[in-house]
Design a protein around this motif. Structure first.
Motif, PDB file in Angstrom:
ATOM      1  N   SER A  75       0.970  -1.255  -0.199  1.00 15.39           N
ATOM      2  CA  SER A  75      -0.126  -0.028   0.187  1.00 15.39           C
ATOM      3  C   SER A  75       0.800   1.380   0.147  1.00 15.39           C
ATOM      4  O   SER A  75       1.933   1.339   0.610  1.00 15.39           O
ATOM      5  N   ARG A  76       0.645   1.778  -0.932  1.00 11.03           N
ATOM      6  CA  ARG A  76       0.956   3.298  -1.136  1.00 11.03           C
ATOM      7  C   ARG A  76       0.726   3.935   0.438  1.00 11.03           C
ATOM      8  O   ARG A  76       1.848   5.913   0.384  1.00 11.03           O
ATOM      9  N   LEU A  78      -0.905   3.022   3.754  1.00 12.96           N
ATOM     10  CA  LEU A  78      -1.592   2.864   5.032  1.00 12.96           C
ATOM     11  C   LEU A  78       0.041   2.772   6.006  1.00 12.96           C
ATOM     12  O   LEU A  78       1.070   2.468   5.626  1.00 12.96           O
ATOM     13  N   ALA A 293      -5.943  -0.166   3.506  1.00 11.56           N
ATOM     14  CA  ALA A 293      -5.435  -0.754   2.365  1.00 11.56           C
ATOM     15  C   ALA A 293      -6.522  -0.980   1.720  1.00 11.56           C
ATOM     16  O   ALA A 293      -6.017   0.025   0.086  1.00 11.56           O
ATOM     17  N   GLN A 294      -6.534  -1.432   1.344  1.00 14.07           N
ATOM     18  CA  GLN A 294      -7.545  -1.930  -0.106  1.00 14.07           C
ATOM     19  C   GLN A 294      -8.408  -0.242  -0.290  1.00 14.07           C
ATOM     20  O   GLN A 294      -9.158  -0.067  -1.626  1.00 14.07           O
ATOM     21  N   ALA A 297      -6.652   2.628  -1.479  1.00  7.00           N
ATOM     22  CA  ALA A 297      -5.932   2.169  -2.739  1.00  7.00           C
ATOM     23  C   ALA A 297      -6.568   2.274  -4.033  1.00  7.00           C
ATOM     24  O   ALA A 297      -6.375   2.439  -5.141  1.00  7.00           O
ATOM     25  N   ILE A 304      -3.000  -2.944  -4.249  1.00  7.58           N
ATOM     26  CA  ILE A 304      -2.365  -4.522  -2.893  1.00  7.58           C
ATOM     27  C   ILE A 304      -2.395  -5.698  -3.444  1.00  7.58           C
ATOM     28  O   ILE A 304      -3.436  -6.394  -4.229  1.00  7.58           O
ATOM     29  N   GLU A 309       0.714  -8.502   1.599  1.00  7.86           N
ATOM     30  CA  GLU A 309       0.480  -7.500   2.853  1.00  7.86           C
ATOM     31  C   GLU A 309       1.168  -8.272   3.949  1.00  7.86           C
ATOM     32  O   GLU A 309       1.620  -7.425   5.084  1.00  7.86           O
ATOM     33  N   SER A 335      -4.235   6.909   8.519  1.00 10.68           N
ATOM     34  CA  SER A 335      -4.063   6.219   6.915  1.00 10.68           C
ATOM     35  C   SER A 335      -4.957   6.971   6.080  1.00 10.68           C
ATOM     36  O   SER A 335      -4.198   7.178   5.902  1.00 10.68           O
TER      37      SER A 335
END
Length: 601
Positions: A75-76, A78, A293-294, A297, A304, A309, A335
């Motif tokens: 993840s960019r 998180l 994260a999803q 993203a 991701i 992960e 996040s």
């Protein structure tokens, strides 16, 4: 060589984003890091207190884990670190082994982080991310809601300035009631004031500032910095009024310097005792983290990799354990702040780690007079956003079975603790799944006039043939429902004395296990003895591949048709079904089920 490079890139996602890193991205990541650092300092101290650990441990758990995740996470945006639910689970697990404030308690928390990290890495290497699917969304939602209530209740003792422990809601309530006579009014004033300010800042401050003419970005930044302002103001008040001398609990001396790096003394007995809690923390932490994260993203059309992960979170937890920290995961609030602040890559996490390290080295003496009530208020305001009563109502309206799993998780968590709550929710979800799939929906289907489609005779006006029983089973066939399939077909056959063909429509069947195969063989045998032919239609390729490896197809009395329509047309082709001669066009005058036969069942 190319294959090796791809494998390295897969395990080290930084090799992907680092190639395009430029000055613009650097500026975005630095700005985001400053904002997240401001937010993270009071949060880290507060969550460490929630876990029953010294406040500096929260700072330690916010340094190296961020760096480790930047190396291995996909993840960019998180932001990894201490979170409320995992902190509560840590306190619950470690509190059964050692007393708070002891060296053994800290060592157990460190071991818990190491165990959780090792489990997550192994799950990632063996691609076991699917294990998290055993936690249904209602169970997760119920657990987080109950945990939010439990955490908020557990912090009231700091708001009131009393000593009132407890791991369950009844224990906490009774302990608070017994300690009511010892409430410290100075602590209440600080705690209630901080609570009111932080709640106002979370819900109203941004819109108020924008209304006063402040630009949206500065207003957002000032709102995010509200916890720091609460910390500064309550420290100044505590010093000015000498609140420490009036019974207000203060954070006290926080050691300066970076955490020690290395392994503590670990005993096999301790590992065995913490293995189950570590696994639960791993699963809960992974589900929470990967959901965040999803979500983030998808907003930037990024993706991701769940199994990677696992490795990223595992590395973060191992790094936390090696640096005197405790279990961590991706936090929702930080996040989202990281995302909204413009973070472009995980390098923002590295810069945040540097900011926390700077605070640990130089700013901790300033926190000596920080009232614990302020940190408690920070926790309460943060976790109350986890309480989702709307979701409970929605699940209740949609599915009573899912609601029962959710309600059981909430009640068991509140009444018996976090670990029993998770176990109860998972167990009930699995039991409900087995029950539902053990009695799959099976429909007698007929031909929709003028089409090649077949639908439930109880819901649609369809054409049927009294000599043909067409059954659609809406579930994969396995050991739990194979006997039900036998019994249901036998029941339907007994109701139709003129029956000559049974057609099993397998469009929804994804697998047929050995038990179900044996049931199909038994069905075929019984129908043969009754003079009835057994057919299959719309069998999926992978299922057909497995059937070809067995002897079932060799003994099948009927045919495997490509489509239900093909089977129906073939079996009715040369007969006058309702006692009428075929029409001149060659079409058949099939029996139609009247509209009155429709139901909503």
């Amino acid at each position: 060589m190319g294959g090796l490079a791809r494998r390295i890139n897969g395990y080290l996602p930084l090799t992907d984003w680092a190639r395009t890193y430029d000055r613009t991205t650097l500026v975005s990541d630095l700005v985001a890091a400053v904002i997240v650092t401001i937010m993270l300092i009071p949060q880290s101290l507060a969550y460490a207190m929630l876990a029953g650990l010294p406040p500096e441990v929260g700072l330690y758990a916010s340094i190296l884990p961020l760096v480790a995740y930047a190396l291995f996470g996909t993840s960019r945006t998180l932001a990894v670190g201490p979170v409320a639910v995992v902190s509560l689970m840590t306190a619950s697990a470690v509190g059964q082994i050692a007393a708070q404030g002891t060296t053994d308690y800290l060592i157990a928390a460190i071991v818990l982080a190491l165990l959780s990290g090792a489990m997550l890495v192994l799950m990632g290497l063996f691609r076991l991310g699917f294990l998290a699917n055993f936690l249904s969304h209602p169970v997760i939602s119920g657990f987080i809601t109950a945990s939010g209530l439990l955490i908020a209740a557990s912090q009231l003792k700091h708001i009131l300035g009393v000593d009132a422990g407890g791991d369950t809601l009844p224990e906490i309530v009774f302990a608070l009631a017994r300690a009511a006579a010892r409430i410290n009014l100075y602590t209440v004033a600080i705690g209630a004031g901080a609570l009111a300010f932080l709640y106002f800042a979370r819900t109203r401050l941004k819109s108020l500032l924008i209304g006063l003419g402040v630009a949206k970005r500065p207003a957002d930044l000032m709102t995010k910095a509200a916890p720091i302002l609460a910390v500064v103001m309550t420290i100044l008040i505590a010093v000015a009024l000498d609140l420490g001398g009036k019974g207000v609990a203060l954070v006290g001396t926080i050691p300066q310097g970076l955490p020690a790096f290395g392994l503590p003394q670990i005993s096999l007995d301790l590992v065995a005792t913490l293995a189950a809690p570590a696994f639960l923390i791993s699963i809960i932490g992974f589900v929470e983290s990967v959901s965040v994260a999803q979500t983030l993203a998808s907003k930037r059309r990024q993706r991701i990799v769940p199994d990677q992960e696992l490795i990223g979170l595992g590395a973060a937890n191992i790094a936390s354990g090696l640096s005197t920290g405790y279990p961590v995961t991706g936090g929702f609030a930080r996040s989202v702040v990281n995302f909204d602040a413009g973070a472009e890559t995980p390098a923002a996490g590295v810069f945040t780690a540097a900011g926390i390290a700077f605070a640990t080295l130089f700013l901790t003496p300033l926190l000596t007079s920080l009232p614990q009530a302020t940190l408690a208020a920070t926790i309460i305001v943060a976790v109350l956003s986890l309480v989702d009563l709307k979701a409970i109502r929605q699940v209740f309206d949609y599915s009573k079975a899912d609601f029962s799993a959710m309600a059981a998780t909430i009640l068991v968590t509140l009444l018996w603790g976090v670990e029993p709550g998770v176990v109860a929710g998972v167990a009930l979800s699995l039991v409900l799944h087995l029950y539902r799939t053990s009695k799959p929906h099976m429909a007698v289907v007929g031909l929709v006039p003028g089409t090649e489609h077949f639908r439930n005779v109880e819901r649609h006006q369809v054409q049927i043939d009294p000599h043909i029983l067409s059954i659609r089973v809406d579930e994969s066939l396995y050991f739990a429902n194979s006997r039900y399939l036998e019994d249901r077909i036998a029941e339907l056959v007994a109701e139709r004395p003129d029956l000559r063909h049974v057609v099993l429509m397998c469009s929804a069947v994804n697998t047929i296990d050995a038990s179900a195969l044996e049931s199909l063989e038994e069905i075929n045998h019984r129908l043969k003895d009754a003079g009835i032919t057994f057919h299959l239609t719309e069998v999926k390729g992978p299922v057909m591949d497995r059937l070809k490896r067995a002897a079932f197809l060799d003994h099948l009395t009927g045919t495997v048709y490509l489509s239900q329509f093909e089977a129906f047309r073939s079996l009715t082709e040369e007969r006058d079904i309702c006692g009428h001669a075929p029409s001149a066009s060659g079409d058949h005058d099939l029996c139609s089920l009247p509209m009155e036969a429709r139901t909503t069942s």
